[in-house]
Write a protein that holds these residues in place. Structure first.
Motif, mmCIF file in Angstrom:
data_model
loop_
_atom_site.group_PDB
_atom_site.id
_atom_site.type_symbol
_atom_site.label_atom_id
_atom_site.label_comp_id
_atom_site.label_asym_id
_atom_site.label_seq_id
_atom_site.Cartn_x
_atom_site.Cartn_y
_atom_site.Cartn_z
ATOM 1 N N SER A 67 0.836 -1.196 0.000
ATOM 2 C CA SER A 67 0.000 0.000 0.000
ATOM 3 C C SER A 67 0.871 1.246 0.000
ATOM 4 O O SER A 67 1.367 1.673 1.049
ATOM 5 C CB SER A 67 -0.926 0.015 1.219
ATOM 6 O OG SER A 67 -1.635 1.233 1.279
ATOM 7 N N VAL A 68 1.028 1.828 -1.161
ATOM 8 C CA VAL A 68 1.850 3.029 -1.276
ATOM 9 C C VAL A 68 1.248 4.160 -0.438
ATOM 10 O O VAL A 68 1.973 4.882 0.247
ATOM 11 C CB VAL A 68 1.977 3.466 -2.756
ATOM 12 C CG1 VAL A 68 2.701 4.798 -2.874
ATOM 13 C CG2 VAL A 68 2.704 2.405 -3.558
ATOM 14 N N GLN A 69 -0.068 4.297 -0.470
ATOM 15 C CA GLN A 69 -0.720 5.367 0.290
ATOM 16 C C GLN A 69 -0.481 5.217 1.796
ATOM 17 O O GLN A 69 -0.204 6.191 2.486
ATOM 18 C CB GLN A 69 -2.226 5.395 -0.011
ATOM 19 C CG GLN A 69 -2.549 5.858 -1.410
ATOM 20 C CD GLN A 69 -2.063 7.279 -1.672
ATOM 21 O OE1 GLN A 69 -2.085 8.122 -0.795
ATOM 22 N NE2 GLN A 69 -1.609 7.528 -2.886
ATOM 23 N N GLU A 70 -0.606 4.003 2.302
ATOM 24 C CA GLU A 70 -0.392 3.776 3.732
ATOM 25 C C GLU A 70 1.073 4.005 4.105
ATOM 26 O O GLU A 70 1.378 4.589 5.144
ATOM 27 C CB GLU A 70 -0.834 2.372 4.136
ATOM 28 C CG GLU A 70 -0.775 2.097 5.612
ATOM 29 C CD GLU A 70 -1.654 3.015 6.455
ATOM 30 O OE1 GLU A 70 -1.353 3.166 7.661
ATOM 31 O OE2 GLU A 70 -2.627 3.597 5.948
ATOM 32 N N GLN A 71 1.997 3.564 3.252
ATOM 33 C CA GLN A 71 3.418 3.792 3.530
ATOM 34 C C GLN A 71 3.726 5.282 3.512
ATOM 35 O O GLN A 71 4.470 5.773 4.354
ATOM 36 C CB GLN A 71 4.298 3.057 2.514
ATOM 37 C CG GLN A 71 5.773 3.107 2.858
ATOM 38 C CD GLN A 71 6.079 2.463 4.200
ATOM 39 O OE1 GLN A 71 5.622 1.363 4.482
ATOM 40 N NE2 GLN A 71 6.850 3.142 5.037
ATOM 41 N N LEU A 72 3.135 5.997 2.596
ATOM 42 C CA LEU A 72 3.324 7.446 2.544
ATOM 43 C C LEU A 72 2.810 8.109 3.822
ATOM 44 O O LEU A 72 3.464 8.992 4.384
ATOM 45 C CB LEU A 72 2.614 8.024 1.318
ATOM 46 C CG LEU A 72 2.741 9.527 1.102
ATOM 47 C CD1 LEU A 72 4.199 9.933 0.949
ATOM 48 C CD2 LEU A 72 1.939 9.950 -0.114
ATOM 49 N N ARG A 73 1.662 7.649 4.326
ATOM 50 C CA ARG A 73 1.108 8.185 5.565
ATOM 51 C C ARG A 73 2.078 7.961 6.731
ATOM 52 O O ARG A 73 2.347 8.868 7.517
ATOM 53 C CB ARG A 73 -0.246 7.533 5.875
ATOM 54 C CG ARG A 73 -0.948 8.138 7.098
ATOM 55 C CD ARG A 73 -2.106 7.287 7.568
ATOM 56 N NE ARG A 73 -1.704 5.985 8.088
ATOM 57 C CZ ARG A 73 -1.080 5.791 9.258
ATOM 58 N NH1 ARG A 73 -0.777 6.796 10.033
ATOM 59 N NH2 ARG A 73 -0.747 4.576 9.648
#
Length: 101
Positions: A78-84
């Motif tokens: 999950s790129v979005q979760e890692q970014l968060r």
């Protein structure tokens, strides 16, 4: 730093996270370097040693990855979760008070 101050500033969590993620990056680099060394090696005995080390490095990488995923530090799917998570770590680091000279 004093453990109480580490807890109050959030450094205790940041330090554990930084260590885990640094270990993960280092393990990835080790796997990559050993894989390249195996392909360049011409001596069968040395190649065998490097292959065993590569297997151990892959096992270590897997253990660190599972740990980081379980702790919510690493989200490889999950790129979005890692970014968060990365942005939160940046905010925590930015909020650490620095002593004035």
């Amino acid at each position: 730093m004093n453990p109480v101050l580490e807890y109050m500033t959030g450094m205790n969590k940041l330090t554990d996270d930084v260590i885990a993620m640094d270990f993960l990056v280092t393990a990835k680099s080790g796997v990559r370097n050993l894989a390249m060394a195996v392909t360049e090696c011409v001596t069968p005995e040395i190649k065998g040693i490097l292959e065993r080390q590569l297997e151990q490095a892959i096992d270590t990488h897997e253990k660190i990855t599972k740990y980081a995923i379980a702790k919510g530090l690493y989200h490889p799917f999950s790129v979005q979760e890692q970014l968060r998570v990365d942005l939160q770590q940046i905010r925590t680091a930015q909020s650490i008070p620095f002593p004035t000279p």
